[in-house]
Design an enzyme around this catalytic site. Sequence first.
Site, PDB file in Angstrom:
ATOM      1  N   ASP A 347      51.686  60.545  24.010  1.00 23.53           N
ATOM      2  CA  ASP A 347      51.716  59.937  24.977  1.00 23.53           C
ATOM      3  C   ASP A 347      52.572  58.551  24.569  1.00 23.53           C
ATOM      4  O   ASP A 347      52.790  57.933  23.921  1.00 23.53           O
ATOM      5  CB  ASP A 347      50.185  59.388  25.270  1.00 23.53           C
ATOM      6  CG  ASP A 347      50.295  58.538  26.716  1.00 23.53           C
ATOM      7  OD1 ASP A 347      50.075  58.291  27.637  1.00 23.53           O
ATOM      8  OD2 ASP A 347      49.818  56.962  26.536  1.00 23.53           O
ATOM      9  N   GLU A 383      55.908  63.255  25.650  1.00 23.18           N
ATOM     10  CA  GLU A 383      55.431  62.633  27.184  1.00 23.18           C
ATOM     11  C   GLU A 383      57.308  62.140  27.353  1.00 23.18           C
ATOM     12  O   GLU A 383      56.758  60.428  26.441  1.00 23.18           O
ATOM     13  CB  GLU A 383      54.350  62.052  27.524  1.00 23.18           C
ATOM     14  CG  GLU A 383      54.626  61.654  29.561  1.00 23.18           C
ATOM     15  CD  GLU A 383      53.287  60.918  29.180  1.00 23.18           C
ATOM     16  OE1 GLU A 383      53.104  60.377  30.970  1.00 23.18           O
ATOM     17  OE2 GLU A 383      53.457  59.634  27.978  1.00 23.18           O
TER      18      GLU A 383
END
Length: 710
Positions: A347, A383
């Site tokens: 993330d 990401e």
Amino acid sequence: MGDFWPGQAYPLGAHFDGAGTNFAVFSEAAERVELCLFDGPGPDARETRLTLPEVDGFVWHGYLPGIMPGQRYGFRVHGPYEPERGLRCNPSKLLLDPYAQAIEGQIDWDQACFGYTFGDPWSRNDADSAPHMMRSVVVNPYFDWGDDRSPRTPYHETVIYEAHVKGLTISHPDIPERLRGTYAGLAHPVMIEYLRELGITAVELMPVHQFVHDDHLIKRGLRNYWGYNTIGFFAPHNEYSASGQTGEQVLEFKSMVKALHEAGIEVILDVVYNHTAEGNHLGPTLSFRGLDNQQYYRLVDDDPRYYMDTTGTGNSLLMRSPHVLQLIMDSLRYWITEMHVDGFRFDLAATLARELHEVDRLSAFFDLVQQDPVVSQVKLIAEPWDVGEGGYQVGNFPPLWTEWNGKYRDTVRDYWRGRPATMPDFASRLTGSSDLYADDGRRPLASINFVTCHDGFTLHDLVSYNTKHNDANGEGNRDGSDDNRSWNCGYEGPTEDLEVLALREQQKRNFLTTLFLSQGVPMLSHGDELGRTQRGNNNVYCQDNELAWMDWARLRDNFPLLDFVQKLARLRRDHPVFRRRRFFKGRPPADPDTSRLSDIAWFTPDGREMNEADWLAGFAKSLQVFLNGEAISEPGRHGERIRDDSFLLIFNAHHGGLRFTIPPARYGDTWLRVIDTADPLLVEETSGRSYKAGETIAVDARSMQVLRRV
């Protein structure tokens, strides 16, 4: 309690060896560290405090004979409390072990959990937080893995299914009620059979590291459903455990992984190593802040009372600290070696590359991953952005990494909603995004392609809403992205207009067909195959309810869409031309045994090879793509040379139907239509129509067809 032996400084955390437990915790700021043992659950448990007897290299440690799995514990750190210097030690605050492999309970957000008195952030609050805190738990490391092994599915054969442990199974009628919403529920044979039939090869689980439900959400009757608020990087989230017993979530998680592996399905974890649940200077003191605030967090250089925040969550971990890097690498290795997971999706991964201010692809974190013999061998998915300056880094990660291709999502959405001048970008995304990945030696497999994910509209909502409808979140519809690139097909939200409904279903099939037949690695968001809706909410991070959960009743109503997705997965699996390991070259292959045709060719609707003017015609929204299956000269998984069928993909994003002319005979004499997104009931070999070279074929408005050369 018996003798407290010196023990070992490594490994960090609590480790049971069959006779007792070794405890070790890092703190450079500490003057003394107490181990706190609790004789049961709940706020009334009796606490015993023991000073850790040894310290080596700022690691405080000790060994206690007779301490068994299930023992609840925490730490208290004696040291300076000087926020103006970035020091926040306070022995009245019970701290979680950063290396705890299981965590019991949740915090209740009493004022005692904070280092200051409400209303005065620079005061000191000496109220005992233990009755209001979670507890670390000693776990049993022994588990019978049997002959478990990772499927190790190559990237070019991988199809990812992004899913939420609770949301996927909480309402499934065929899973026993006590197992719904848990690791055991995901491992249930009904669920595994569904995933197998769907055709996916990996589940990418949204955060399962122990996380915290934010105070401001609880006060509004909401919860942190997504889980991007980690406090324990080694502990499976306890609320996803069916057993409800202390420490049992570890065994349940391992059993889930083992069951998925037996079905040939990999387990990828969405991990949040960029920040923690302790928030900014107004956040609670739960673990890292009280242990060694300066060593774990990025503080503002000229005022260390405050935290640098490139994540939008209040804090960022200090990526130039060797102790933070050790924590992350130890955590990754633990989940691979002890929990047998197969990869990670990081993330806001751009934050991991910020040692100072700039995003640096040569940062220490990437160096560590590159040389690590364990972590470097699993799937690593970034990401590739964060909210800091220069944080959008799609295409800029090191060669070992794959990336969520945000440009793929945006371009494919733009193309199918009819935005002009998108064809050059669309062609690049369809063929693996060589403009992003080829220059540093990466291949199409570096691109994780997706149209939807947890963050944003579901596929159903993408074709049903022009704007977000997030009122249920209680933030005045200000949260969530406004850049959705969606189109409601003529009516906002639910409707009984049959024409609008038919167009929406067709648009879903357009998106899904494009996704599965693009070069790269497709990722399907859970529930899109069933038409899952969030009623226009594009940010359900706080909606732990039916709005965000899978509605399995829709399976009956959306079986045609599910069947269509299964067909796409089979088509991709059976034909390597849709999952090449190398980029197209746009010229005949060098292998003399293959066709002299180019490996790919682009045609206008009238069957003429496209030229530069055709590509630059802003009004054009239609084209044909020839994929030469005979040009695949690379070895297969077992060394054999691949020969495949050739295909013609016909795209029409215009608002009206068009007639396309099949390319000249040298590309193929006869073609069989195997997919028509305007005809979801088309079944290859039984209802697919054949066409000859030079013949015209009608393609409905906003639809695409796939033809296989006979």
